[in-house]
Motif scaffolding. Sequence first.
Motif, PDB file in Angstrom:
ATOM      1  N   TRP A 145       0.850  -1.207   0.000  1.00  0.00           N
ATOM      2  CA  TRP A 145       0.000   0.000   0.000  1.00  0.00           C
ATOM      3  C   TRP A 145       0.878   1.247   0.000  1.00  0.00           C
ATOM      4  O   TRP A 145       0.652   2.175  -0.758  1.00  0.00           O
ATOM      5  CB  TRP A 145      -0.892   0.046   1.248  1.00  0.00           C
ATOM      6  CG  TRP A 145      -2.164  -0.754   1.148  1.00  0.00           C
ATOM      7  CD1 TRP A 145      -2.433  -1.921   1.820  1.00  0.00           C
ATOM      8  CD2 TRP A 145      -3.326  -0.453   0.361  1.00  0.00           C
ATOM      9  NE1 TRP A 145      -3.699  -2.366   1.490  1.00  0.00           N
ATOM     10  CE2 TRP A 145      -4.260  -1.483   0.603  1.00  0.00           C
ATOM     11  CE3 TRP A 145      -3.657   0.576  -0.516  1.00  0.00           C
ATOM     12  CZ2 TRP A 145      -5.521  -1.521  -0.007  1.00  0.00           C
ATOM     13  CZ3 TRP A 145      -4.909   0.556  -1.124  1.00  0.00           C
ATOM     14  CH2 TRP A 145      -5.829  -0.488  -0.876  1.00  0.00           C
ATOM     15  N   ILE A 146       1.890   1.209   0.877  1.00  0.00           N
ATOM     16  CA  ILE A 146       2.750   2.392   1.013  1.00  0.00           C
ATOM     17  C   ILE A 146       3.712   2.496  -0.162  1.00  0.00           C
ATOM     18  O   ILE A 146       3.820   3.542  -0.811  1.00  0.00           O
ATOM     19  CB  ILE A 146       3.527   2.327   2.344  1.00  0.00           C
ATOM     20  CG1 ILE A 146       2.521   2.406   3.501  1.00  0.00           C
ATOM     21  CG2 ILE A 146       4.537   3.468   2.435  1.00  0.00           C
ATOM     22  CD1 ILE A 146       3.091   1.953   4.828  1.00  0.00           C
ATOM     23  N   GLU A 147       4.403   1.387  -0.472  1.00  0.00           N
ATOM     24  CA  GLU A 147       5.441   1.438  -1.502  1.00  0.00           C
ATOM     25  C   GLU A 147       4.857   1.706  -2.885  1.00  0.00           C
ATOM     26  O   GLU A 147       5.374   2.538  -3.648  1.00  0.00           O
ATOM     27  CB  GLU A 147       6.240   0.132  -1.515  1.00  0.00           C
ATOM     28  CG  GLU A 147       7.136  -0.010  -0.292  1.00  0.00           C
ATOM     29  CD  GLU A 147       7.633  -1.435  -0.086  1.00  0.00           C
ATOM     30  OE1 GLU A 147       8.120  -1.727   1.011  1.00  0.00           O
ATOM     31  OE2 GLU A 147       7.515  -2.254  -1.032  1.00  0.00           O
ATOM     32  N   CYS A 148       3.771   1.008  -3.219  1.00  0.00           N
ATOM     33  CA  CYS A 148       3.159   1.226  -4.540  1.00  0.00           C
ATOM     34  C   CYS A 148       2.671   2.671  -4.661  1.00  0.00           C
ATOM     35  O   CYS A 148       2.843   3.323  -5.693  1.00  0.00           O
ATOM     36  CB  CYS A 148       1.970   0.284  -4.757  1.00  0.00           C
ATOM     37  SG  CYS A 148       2.466  -1.432  -4.935  1.00  0.00           S
ATOM     38  N   GLY A 149       2.063   3.145  -3.565  1.00  0.00           N
ATOM     39  CA  GLY A 149       1.543   4.516  -3.580  1.00  0.00           C
ATOM     40  C   GLY A 149       2.657   5.530  -3.793  1.00  0.00           C
ATOM     41  O   GLY A 149       2.562   6.413  -4.644  1.00  0.00           O
ATOM     42  N   LEU A 150       3.736   5.351  -3.012  1.00  0.00           N
ATOM     43  CA  LEU A 150       4.857   6.292  -3.127  1.00  0.00           C
ATOM     44  C   LEU A 150       5.477   6.250  -4.517  1.00  0.00           C
ATOM     45  O   LEU A 150       5.794   7.286  -5.105  1.00  0.00           O
ATOM     46  CB  LEU A 150       5.930   5.959  -2.078  1.00  0.00           C
ATOM     47  CG  LEU A 150       5.679   6.528  -0.680  1.00  0.00           C
ATOM     48  CD1 LEU A 150       6.810   6.103   0.261  1.00  0.00           C
ATOM     49  CD2 LEU A 150       5.598   8.060  -0.734  1.00  0.00           C
ATOM     50  N   LEU A 151       5.653   5.035  -5.052  1.00  0.00           N
ATOM     51  CA  LEU A 151       6.281   4.908  -6.380  1.00  0.00           C
ATOM     52  C   LEU A 151       5.407   5.521  -7.463  1.00  0.00           C
ATOM     53  O   LEU A 151       5.900   6.209  -8.354  1.00  0.00           O
ATOM     54  CB  LEU A 151       6.568   3.435  -6.684  1.00  0.00           C
ATOM     55  CG  LEU A 151       7.822   2.883  -5.993  1.00  0.00           C
ATOM     56  CD1 LEU A 151       7.857   1.359  -6.110  1.00  0.00           C
ATOM     57  CD2 LEU A 151       9.081   3.491  -6.597  1.00  0.00           C
ATOM     58  N   ALA A 152       4.094   5.247  -7.372  1.00  0.00           N
ATOM     59  CA  ALA A 152       3.175   5.817  -8.364  1.00  0.00           C
ATOM     60  C   ALA A 152       3.296   7.341  -8.361  1.00  0.00           C
ATOM     61  O   ALA A 152       3.316   7.991  -9.405  1.00  0.00           O
ATOM     62  CB  ALA A 152       1.735   5.407  -8.065  1.00  0.00           C
ATOM     63  N   TRP A 153       3.416   7.877  -7.158  1.00  0.00           N
ATOM     64  CA  TRP A 153       3.480   9.331  -7.017  1.00  0.00           C
ATOM     65  C   TRP A 153       4.820   9.891  -7.496  1.00  0.00           C
ATOM     66  O   TRP A 153       4.870  10.784  -8.340  1.00  0.00           O
ATOM     67  CB  TRP A 153       3.240   9.714  -5.557  1.00  0.00           C
ATOM     68  CG  TRP A 153       3.413  11.156  -5.274  1.00  0.00           C
ATOM     69  CD1 TRP A 153       2.782  12.197  -5.899  1.00  0.00           C
ATOM     70  CD2 TRP A 153       4.297  11.749  -4.322  1.00  0.00           C
ATOM     71  NE1 TRP A 153       3.201  13.384  -5.379  1.00  0.00           N
ATOM     72  CE2 TRP A 153       4.131  13.141  -4.405  1.00  0.00           C
ATOM     73  CE3 TRP A 153       5.198  11.233  -3.383  1.00  0.00           C
ATOM     74  CZ2 TRP A 153       4.852  14.035  -3.590  1.00  0.00           C
ATOM     75  CZ3 TRP A 153       5.896  12.126  -2.572  1.00  0.00           C
ATOM     76  CH2 TRP A 153       5.721  13.505  -2.686  1.00  0.00           C
ATOM     77  N   VAL A 154       5.915   9.326  -6.960  1.00  0.00           N
ATOM     78  CA  VAL A 154       7.241   9.873  -7.267  1.00  0.00           C
ATOM     79  C   VAL A 154       7.543   9.755  -8.768  1.00  0.00           C
ATOM     80  O   VAL A 154       8.055  10.686  -9.389  1.00  0.00           O
ATOM     81  CB  VAL A 154       8.331   9.165  -6.435  1.00  0.00           C
ATOM     82  CG1 VAL A 154       9.717   9.579  -6.921  1.00  0.00           C
ATOM     83  CG2 VAL A 154       8.167   9.501  -4.967  1.00  0.00           C
ATOM     84  N   CYS A 155       7.186   8.598  -9.344  1.00  0.00           N
ATOM     85  CA  CYS A 155       7.494   8.401 -10.766  1.00  0.00           C
ATOM     86  C   CYS A 155       6.674   9.339 -11.663  1.00  0.00           C
ATOM     87  O   CYS A 155       7.052   9.587 -12.805  1.00  0.00           O
ATOM     88  CB  CYS A 155       7.256   6.951 -11.168  1.00  0.00           C
ATOM     89  SG  CYS A 155       8.432   5.830 -10.404  1.00  0.00           S
ATOM     90  N   ALA A 156       5.561   9.823 -11.122  1.00  0.00           N
ATOM     91  CA  ALA A 156       4.748  10.728 -11.932  1.00  0.00           C
ATOM     92  C   ALA A 156       5.470  12.043 -12.211  1.00  0.00           C
ATOM     93  O   ALA A 156       5.011  12.858 -13.018  1.00  0.00           O
ATOM     94  CB  ALA A 156       3.411  10.998 -11.237  1.00  0.00           C
ATOM     95  N   LEU A 157       6.597  12.239 -11.563  1.00  0.00           N
ATOM     96  CA  LEU A 157       7.429  13.409 -11.848  1.00  0.00           C
ATOM     97  C   LEU A 157       7.785  13.469 -13.338  1.00  0.00           C
ATOM     98  O   LEU A 157       7.913  14.541 -13.909  1.00  0.00           O
ATOM     99  CB  LEU A 157       8.697  13.346 -10.988  1.00  0.00           C
ATOM    100  CG  LEU A 157       9.574  14.596 -10.936  1.00  0.00           C
ATOM    101  CD1 LEU A 157       8.792  15.777 -10.383  1.00  0.00           C
ATOM    102  CD2 LEU A 157      10.798  14.349 -10.062  1.00  0.00           C
ATOM    103  N   VAL A 158       7.939  12.271 -13.941  1.00  0.00           N
ATOM    104  CA  VAL A 158       8.206  12.212 -15.387  1.00  0.00           C
ATOM    105  C   VAL A 158       7.161  13.040 -16.133  1.00  0.00           C
ATOM    106  O   VAL A 158       7.472  13.771 -17.067  1.00  0.00           O
ATOM    107  CB  VAL A 158       8.074  10.766 -15.932  1.00  0.00           C
ATOM    108  CG1 VAL A 158       8.465  10.714 -17.394  1.00  0.00           C
ATOM    109  CG2 VAL A 158       8.876   9.807 -15.111  1.00  0.00           C
ATOM    110  N   PHE A 159       5.891  12.887 -15.669  1.00  0.00           N
ATOM    111  CA  PHE A 159       4.826  13.528 -16.419  1.00  0.00           C
ATOM    112  C   PHE A 159       4.667  14.995 -16.054  1.00  0.00           C
ATOM    113  O   PHE A 159       4.112  15.773 -16.835  1.00  0.00           O
ATOM    114  CB  PHE A 159       3.528  12.733 -16.259  1.00  0.00           C
ATOM    115  CG  PHE A 159       3.662  11.405 -16.925  1.00  0.00           C
ATOM    116  CD1 PHE A 159       3.561  11.318 -18.304  1.00  0.00           C
ATOM    117  CD2 PHE A 159       4.004  10.282 -16.204  1.00  0.00           C
ATOM    118  CE1 PHE A 159       3.761  10.116 -18.943  1.00  0.00           C
ATOM    119  CE2 PHE A 159       4.203   9.075 -16.837  1.00  0.00           C
ATOM    120  CZ  PHE A 159       4.083   8.985 -18.214  1.00  0.00           C
ATOM    121  N   ALA A 160       5.181  15.367 -14.900  1.00  0.00           N
ATOM    122  CA  ALA A 160       5.237  16.797 -14.600  1.00  0.00           C
ATOM    123  C   ALA A 160       6.165  17.457 -15.620  1.00  0.00           C
ATOM    124  O   ALA A 160       5.856  18.513 -16.179  1.00  0.00           O
ATOM    125  CB  ALA A 160       5.735  17.018 -13.182  1.00  0.00           C
TER     126      ALA A 160
END
Lengths: 258, 313
Positions: A145-160
């Motif tokens: 729950w925590i790791e997937c959530g964090l990764l989904a969020w942090v990796c979205a930096l690509v799309f920023a």
Amino acid sequence: MTVLTERSLPRFGGFSLGMIKLELRRMMRNRRTVIFTLVMPAVFFLLFGTNAKTRHETVGGGNVTGYILVSMAVYGAMLATTSGGAMVSIERAAGWSRQLRLTPLKPVAYIAVKLVLAMIIGLVSVAVAFAVGSVSGAKLPAHAWIECGLLAWVCALVFAAFGLFMGYLLPSENVMQILGPVLAVLSFAGGLFAPLDTFGHTFATIAKFTPVYGVGQLARYPLTHDGNLWLAVANVAAWTLIFSIGAMWRFRRDTARV
Amino acid sequence: MTLTATPGTAARGAAEPAVDLDGVVKRFGAVTAVDGISLRIRPGEVVALLGPNGAGKTTTVDMLLGLAQPTEGSVRVYGRKPHDAVALGLVSAVMQTGGLLKDYTVEETVRLTAVLFGKPPGSADEALDRAGIADIGKRLVGKCSGGQQQRLRFAMALLPDPELLILDEPTTGMDVGGRHDFWQAIRRDAQGGRTVIFATHYLEEADAYADRVVFVRRGRIVADGTAAEVKSLASGRTVRATLAGAVEADLRDRTGAEKVEVRGDTVYLHGRDTDAIARYLLNETPARDLEITSRNLEEAFLTLTADDTEPAK
């Protein structure tokens, strides 16, 4: 005149919490942004990920519903950060960027504010999707729950970075109407809506080089422990670099004084 | 035609100029927008940059604000590079159009500007008040009229408490009432001694609000002086009087008037030194009912801009 000597420049090139707060309030006022980034991914998850079959089939330590939830969280974070970055397009069209050049705000500080904003709504998007998932039958191991959530969020930096690049590239006031469908296609290609092995071999291979693939793989990894982790990392790193260079290139051109 | 009338304020020239343009040229490809402008503006002056569309006013303003770089020459604002002066809040501007976000409220827009200049929150309220838009603070910018948006831009420009305020065609698109209110606000503000430069093609605005009028045409300064000086330079004034039995040639010789017209008992004498004409008429002739009128700035403007030959340097 004494006034002349008293004047000074704001700290951090004008990057401030006050600006972020006001900008956030403005973004939340935009109904389209809210629906796009917060409501839609959760609705997609409820439509496609919560039937009996997905609930009972297991993946890693969780169920397929959980797997789809992570994919949808990635999709939501991606929409959120892209639209956050793409705000610059609207602001350029409105002449706001020019107005900001009549303030002490440094262009770099402006970009930093936009990135922080993109990441904040990205985080909210992931949180909303996970909250909906947790009460709709998604099962993930506690750490996932925590790791997937964090990764989904942090990796979205690509799309920023992607959003910023497109925001500077496209002069349109409705930049998200172009980017929305583009992101949908990229999400298909990246295996967010359907696993890549449902495509033909050639297509599945090509798909591994598209920008969403890496983010999806990485975000789901804590659950699945499946696939080539380094390939996914390389994919994310390469696309971040490409979009950042693109954004910097357009940004420099935009702020160059004629 | 070259017309220059330097206002007799050289004594104050010792202070550092608010604006110092020296031989400024700006080219966009083959087009020369500004063709060698040199201009000094002293602190406290209210100056109109007057000229037809495409004269180079906006380009000049852009260079004063650091939004454009001169191709040749130098631009200094309070002795600094324009962009530095802008960042320090020494100079601010009300631009012609754009520059606002529709989905901010009026108050938020001003608050954001306060944040960017590192000013306390109270300064935003003060600026709203001084621009006369405190009552519409909660309104979305997209729902404001053109005049209200312009006063919002004015409030934003007031925030850094600038030494120099630049207004680029500030009342374009406003109705008469809006224009009046806007100038009232500017005028109240200028009484505090702020330097003001405004670009306009509304002649009556230059006439009514500027201490000094700088005519720009084809990227050059064609005339520079007080509105009255420029008007008299461009067109002189006319003395009308009742004088029986006047002879045109006679009056011309004695008064130095450029043009004399006799219509029955009424005479019209047109010239630059109308004081001397009036003195002569009153002292040396039985003339009565004297009236001295100047052509309005509009006519002066037409005289200056109608000349199609290149102005001599």
